[in-house]
Motif scaffolding. Structure first.
Motif, PDB file in Angstrom:
ATOM      1  N   CYS A   1       0.950  -6.218  78.816  1.00 42.91           N
ATOM      2  CA  CYS A   1       0.654  -5.637  77.515  1.00 42.91           C
ATOM      3  C   CYS A   1       1.839  -5.832  76.572  1.00 42.91           C
ATOM      4  O   CYS A   1       2.998  -5.671  76.966  1.00 42.91           O
ATOM      5  CB  CYS A   1       0.370  -4.155  77.711  1.00 42.91           C
ATOM      6  SG  CYS A   1      -0.055  -3.293  76.209  1.00 42.91           S
TER       7      CYS A   1
ATOM      8  N   HIS B   1       2.576  -3.943  74.186  1.00 43.29           N
ATOM      9  CA  HIS B   1       3.111  -2.658  73.722  1.00 43.29           C
ATOM     10  C   HIS B   1       4.388  -2.317  74.465  1.00 43.29           C
ATOM     11  O   HIS B   1       5.466  -2.303  73.899  1.00 43.29           O
ATOM     12  CB  HIS B   1       2.048  -1.562  73.903  1.00 43.29           C
ATOM     13  CG  HIS B   1       2.523  -0.196  73.510  1.00 43.29           C
ATOM     14  ND1 HIS B   1       2.390   0.888  74.333  1.00 43.29           N
ATOM     15  CD2 HIS B   1       3.136   0.246  72.392  1.00 43.29           C
ATOM     16  CE1 HIS B   1       2.903   1.956  73.720  1.00 43.29           C
ATOM     17  NE2 HIS B   1       3.345   1.595  72.542  1.00 43.29           N
ATOM     18  N   MET B   2       4.271  -2.087  75.775  1.00 37.86           N
ATOM     19  CA  MET B   2       5.459  -1.741  76.553  1.00 37.86           C
ATOM     20  C   MET B   2       5.484  -2.451  77.898  1.00 37.86           C
ATOM     21  O   MET B   2       6.210  -2.037  78.795  1.00 37.86           O
ATOM     22  CB  MET B   2       5.540  -0.226  76.742  1.00 37.86           C
ATOM     23  CG  MET B   2       5.842   0.519  75.442  1.00 37.86           C
ATOM     24  SD  MET B   2       5.866   2.297  75.626  1.00 37.86           S
ATOM     25  CE  MET B   2       7.337   2.508  76.605  1.00 37.86           C
ATOM     26  N   GLY B   3       4.655  -3.480  78.050  1.00 35.81           N
ATOM     27  CA  GLY B   3       4.781  -4.337  79.218  1.00 35.81           C
ATOM     28  C   GLY B   3       3.998  -3.964  80.453  1.00 35.81           C
ATOM     29  O   GLY B   3       4.241  -4.510  81.527  1.00 35.81           O
ATOM     30  N   CYS B   4       3.044  -3.064  80.351  1.00 39.16           N
ATOM     31  CA  CYS B   4       2.247  -2.724  81.534  1.00 39.16           C
ATOM     32  C   CYS B   4       1.360  -3.904  81.937  1.00 39.16           C
ATOM     33  O   CYS B   4       0.923  -4.700  81.097  1.00 39.16           O
ATOM     34  CB  CYS B   4       1.339  -1.537  81.240  1.00 39.16           C
ATOM     35  SG  CYS B   4       2.109   0.030  81.544  1.00 39.16           S
TER      36      CYS B   4
ATOM     37  N   CYS C   1      -5.320  -2.072  79.033  1.00 33.24           N
ATOM     38  CA  CYS C   1      -4.042  -1.540  79.506  1.00 33.24           C
ATOM     39  C   CYS C   1      -4.220  -0.113  80.026  1.00 33.24           C
ATOM     40  O   CYS C   1      -4.646   0.769  79.267  1.00 33.24           O
ATOM     41  CB  CYS C   1      -3.018  -1.551  78.380  1.00 33.24           C
ATOM     42  SG  CYS C   1      -1.434  -0.939  78.963  1.00 33.24           S
TER      43      CYS C   1
ATOM     44  N   CYS D   1      -1.943   1.964  80.781  1.00 34.30           N
ATOM     45  CA  CYS D   1      -0.842   2.882  80.444  1.00 34.30           C
ATOM     46  C   CYS D   1      -1.130   3.694  79.185  1.00 34.30           C
ATOM     47  O   CYS D   1      -1.065   4.909  79.196  1.00 34.30           O
ATOM     48  CB  CYS D   1       0.457   2.110  80.303  1.00 34.30           C
ATOM     49  SG  CYS D   1       1.014   1.460  81.894  1.00 34.30           S
ATOM     50  N   HIS D   2      -1.439   3.004  78.084  1.00 36.89           N
ATOM     51  CA  HIS D   2      -1.678   3.739  76.837  1.00 36.89           C
ATOM     52  C   HIS D   2      -2.934   3.256  76.118  1.00 36.89           C
ATOM     53  O   HIS D   2      -3.139   3.578  74.955  1.00 36.89           O
ATOM     54  CB  HIS D   2      -0.462   3.624  75.911  1.00 36.89           C
ATOM     55  CG  HIS D   2       0.836   3.819  76.625  1.00 36.89           C
ATOM     56  ND1 HIS D   2       1.801   2.850  76.734  1.00 36.89           N
ATOM     57  CD2 HIS D   2       1.293   4.887  77.333  1.00 36.89           C
ATOM     58  CE1 HIS D   2       2.817   3.300  77.460  1.00 36.89           C
ATOM     59  NE2 HIS D   2       2.540   4.528  77.839  1.00 36.89           N
ATOM     60  N   GLY D   3      -3.725   2.423  76.796  1.00 35.03           N
ATOM     61  CA  GLY D   3      -5.064   2.140  76.286  1.00 35.03           C
ATOM     62  C   GLY D   3      -5.212   0.968  75.341  1.00 35.03           C
ATOM     63  O   GLY D   3      -6.280   0.791  74.751  1.00 35.03           O
ATOM     64  N   SER D   4      -4.188   0.134  75.167  1.00 38.59           N
ATOM     65  CA  SER D   4      -4.394  -1.042  74.309  1.00 38.59           C
ATOM     66  C   SER D   4      -5.456  -1.939  74.919  1.00 38.59           C
ATOM     67  O   SER D   4      -5.588  -2.028  76.139  1.00 38.59           O
ATOM     68  CB  SER D   4      -3.092  -1.834  74.154  1.00 38.59           C
ATOM     69  OG  SER D   4      -2.192  -1.124  73.347  1.00 38.59           O
TER      70      SER D   4
ATOM     71  N   PRO E   1      -2.225   1.106  71.030  1.00 40.27           N
ATOM     72  CA  PRO E   1      -1.044   0.997  70.177  1.00 40.27           C
ATOM     73  C   PRO E   1      -0.389  -0.388  70.092  1.00 40.27           C
ATOM     74  O   PRO E   1       0.479  -0.586  69.246  1.00 40.27           O
ATOM     75  CB  PRO E   1      -0.054   1.994  70.798  1.00 40.27           C
ATOM     76  CG  PRO E   1      -0.459   2.070  72.235  1.00 40.27           C
ATOM     77  CD  PRO E   1      -1.955   1.935  72.222  1.00 40.27           C
TER      78      PRO E   1
HETATM   79 FE1  FES Z   1      -0.030  -1.179  77.127  1.00 47.35          FE
HETATM   80 FE2  FES Z   1       1.389   0.804  76.193  1.00 47.35          FE
HETATM   81  S1  FES Z   1       1.985  -0.624  77.682  1.00 47.35           S
HETATM   82  S2  FES Z   1      -0.626   0.233  75.684  1.00 47.35           S
END
Ligand code: FES
Length: 475
Positions: A425, A427-430, A443, A445-448, A460
């Motif tokens: 991802c 966003h933060m690499g998940c 994703c 982790c935070h739903g992207s 996000p």
């Molecule tokens: Fe994917 Fe935050 S790491 S939405």
């Protein structure tokens, strides 16, 4: 049209075209920028325009088409087993304030529809939370008592109109069914008529707060504003104090017409079977559309195809005639949950004066989205705030009893950082999972969410996936 396989747009999206609003191309300045054109964002923007503020709403896609366009459209104060939980953790006053915040939101929608002239297919109906397992009847009894203590006219019952026996249920009369998209499009039209501005296809990629707030869009425009409201489901620039307290969940929805005589009039929810939610909506002279939601799962980590089969099987087995004749609709909805089951509505973190957030509605985004709009408008304008303001303050402390849940959720998130392989991802690499039902990268982790070609469908995240990181042979 509904898809034969996989998922498609929600029923609400059919037959409700909206005029396109231009993307933002030039720099501008406004009193307030609202990011996100769902129910929380549109309600906030509408309240602020009515209060005389110069408001610009920026939506990454199209308004009323994301989470709010894919909800089940229940406006109710009965939210699972929230009142017993609140009474036990924060006390009876907190439970009463939560109830009042929701009831006021419901009546606010009724008032807005009447005042503006929106035909949102509003219908009064009873809401139920039920269980079929006798072993859980005690939870229902406790919830009915807590809801009653909180000022709701709730009742403990053992009979419903569902075509199967229940062990116990909480019933609350006078709740509302509505067409969420008709409501939101009507609100948007009124917002613009009153001088507000909406830009669609305008993704905000950066937000900085100094003496004023400065936003940058994907297209390169810069926007200055005194105040910014992030109403993007999962906040765009989530502060670390909130990040660990939010988790995402996805649910499936199936809908098909059934004979009016076989259609339940109330709205129903059970926590059993990975949740089941039932409501109906006006369809034609002889039918109502039965909408069934359930099979909650963490995006990117499950087999939604099997879940869809299970949910469809349950609907067919429970409601005679469901899906026998086309059309039928299948879609998915995503929501964000907070660690203590209360939304976060207010200043995003302790150090900000002008950045506000609305998130963590936990599947109850209709009443909470309206509540958030009213509360955030009061924050921005300095108008008197209701006595339930602190209940939803994002800067509140997490009750000790919620810490194990947060730790568990974060360990699960950490696994997605540590284990894995591309794609990741932006966003933060998940690590992302591919959802073959929707053809999307998701994703956990935070739903992207990303399309198969890597473009961003839902934040996000603001940057697309790198093409070289997508599997060459496809997912
Ligand atoms: Fe994917 Fe935050 S790491 S939405």
């Amino acid at each position: 049209m509904p898809t034969e396989a996989g998922l498609g747009p929600s029923y609400w999206m059919h037959g409700t075209p909206s005029p396109g609003r231009p993307a933002l191309t030039d720099d501008l300045t406004a009193d307030v920028v609202v990011i996100g054109g769902g129910i929380a964002g549109l309600c906030t923007a509408h309240e602020l325009v009515r209060a005389g503020r110069e408001v610009v709403l920026l939506e990454a896609g199209r308004i009323a088409s994301g989470v709010s366009g894919h909800t089940t459209g229940k406006l109710t104060s009965l939210h699972g087993l929230i009142y017993a939980r609140l009474r036990d953790t924060l006390g009876a006053t907190a439970a009463a304030r939560y109830a009042r915040a929701q009831q006021e939101a419901l009546e606010h929608v009724v008032g807005l529809c009447a005042e503006i002239g929106i035909d949102a297919e509003l219908e009064r109906a009873p809401a139920y939370i039920y269980v079929t397992d006798e072993g859980r009847a005690g939870e229902i009894r406790a919830e009915a008592a807590a809801a009653l203590d909180a000022g709701l006219d709730a009742a403990y019952v053992t009979e419903t109109e569902l075509p199967f026996p229940v062990a116990a249920a909480v019933r609350l009369d006078g709740q509302l069914l509505f067409h969420p998209r008709k409501f939101l499009l009507g609100l948007a039209e009124d917002l613009v008529a009153r001088g507000g501005t909406i830009h669609e296809e305008t993704r905000v990629t950066d937000l900085q707060e100094h003496t004023d707030c400065r936003l940058t869009t994907e297209g390169g425009a810069t926007v200055h504003a005194q105040d910014v409201v992030m109403a993007t489901n999962f906040p765009l620039t989530v502060h670390t104090s909130l990040l660990a307290r939010l988790t995402v969940r996805r649910e499936l929805v199936v809908a098909a017409p059934v004979a009016t005589t076989a259609a339940p009039q109330g709205m129903y929810l059970t926590p059993e079977d990975s949740t089941r939610s039932v409501r109906t909506a006006p369809y034609d002279e002889d039918h109502r559309l039965l909408i069934v939601t359930g099979e909650a799962f963490v995006p990117g980590t499950d087999h939604p195809g099997e879940r869809l089969e299970r949910l469809t099987g349950w609907a067919r087995g429970t409601f005679p005639g469901f899906g026998d004749t086309p059309p039928s609709y299948r879609w998915a909805a995503q929501d964000v949950r907070s660690a203590d089951h209360l939304p976060y509505v207010g200043h995003e973190h302790p150090d900000t004066q002008h950045v506000f957030v609305a998130t963590g509605f936990g599947g109850w985004g209709m009443s909470n989205g309206v509540m958030a709009g009213r509360l955030l408008a009061a924050h921005v304008t300095g108008a008197p705030r209701p006595d339930w303001t602190e209940l939803f303050d994002p800067r509140r402390h997490l009750p000790l009893r919620e810490y194990p849940d947060v730790t568990r959720a974060q360990l699960s998130v950490a696994r997605h950082y540590l284990v894995g392989r591309p794609p990741r991802c932006t966003h933060m690499g998940c690590e992302l999972g591919f959802d073959d039902l929707e053809g999307t990268w998701e994703c956990p982790c935070h739903g992207s969410r990303f399309a198969a070609d890597g473009s961003v469908l839902q934040g996000p995240a603001t940057r697309p996936l790198e093409r070289e990181h997508l599997p060459e042979s496809g997912p």
